[in-house]
Design a protein around this motif. Structure first.
Motif, PDB file in Angstrom:
ATOM      1  N   PHE A 106      -3.793   3.702  -1.362  1.00  0.00           N
ATOM      2  CA  PHE A 106      -3.970   3.268  -2.417  1.00  0.00           C
ATOM      3  C   PHE A 106      -3.313   1.799  -2.354  1.00  0.00           C
ATOM      4  O   PHE A 106      -2.392   1.429  -1.963  1.00  0.00           O
TER       5      PHE A 106
ATOM      6  N   LYS B 207      -5.163   9.060   2.199  1.00  0.00           N
ATOM      7  CA  LYS B 207      -6.081   8.245   1.281  1.00  0.00           C
ATOM      8  C   LYS B 207      -5.063   7.153   0.989  1.00  0.00           C
ATOM      9  O   LYS B 207      -4.012   7.311   0.918  1.00  0.00           O
TER      10      LYS B 207
ATOM     11  N   TYR C 125       0.933  -1.122   0.031  1.00  0.00           N
ATOM     12  CA  TYR C 125       0.045  -0.044  -0.185  1.00  0.00           C
ATOM     13  C   TYR C 125       0.954   1.325   0.089  1.00  0.00           C
ATOM     14  O   TYR C 125       2.059   1.080   0.489  1.00  0.00           O
TER      15      TYR C 125
END
Length: 146
Positions: free
Chosen positions: A84, A82, A67
């Motif tokens: 990803f 955030k 991640y």
């Protein structure tokens, strides 16, 4: 997991897992950190920029996942995160940068734009030579008739 600080509110960012280790201390804005092993599960991350008050955000990391946590400007001058997913189920962080091609020195694949451009140019040149040859022949015949 790695962290990418992408904020305008601070010069450096620190990220700590609440009840866990400090993941990143003083990461420079725009510079992605290296990958760090973090156990799978739901984590609450405490994010702080320079002298700003800390904010928290929740992330869920799956087993064997890779991640990138991006730290962004949030509302009211606070930071937010955030997450990803770079890869799922691989269990190991990738090495090096993203493989996006060979660059300008790579050979061209058949059907690529560059190959088609050369083929089109060669075809146009052949038609031009044919047209000039026909024009010369027509002019030569008309001169013989005079």
């Amino acid at each position: 997991m790695r962290v990418l600080p992408a904020v305008s509110l601070a010069d450096h960012v620190s990220v700590q897992a609440v009840g866990g280790p400090a993941l990143v201390q003083g990461a420079a804005i725009g510079q992605v950190t290296g990958y760090r092993s973090v156990p799978a599960g739901r984590w609450t991350l405490r994010v702080r920029g320079d002298d700003d008050p800390a904010t928290t955000g929740s992330v869920r990391l799956g087993a064997g996942g890779v991640y990138t946590v991006v730290v962004l400007d949030g509302s009211a001058g606070r930071l937010r995160t955030k997450v990803f997913t770079d890869a799922s189920g691989v269990g190991a962080a990738p090495a090096g940068g993203a493989q996006t091609g060979g660059g300008g020195t790579a050979g061209q694949a058949p059907g690529s734009i560059e190959v088609r451009a050369w083929t089109t140019a060669a075809g146009f040149a052949a038609l031009l030579l044919l047209a000039l040859g026909l024009a010369r022949r027509v002019v030569g015949r008309s001169r013989r008739r005079e």
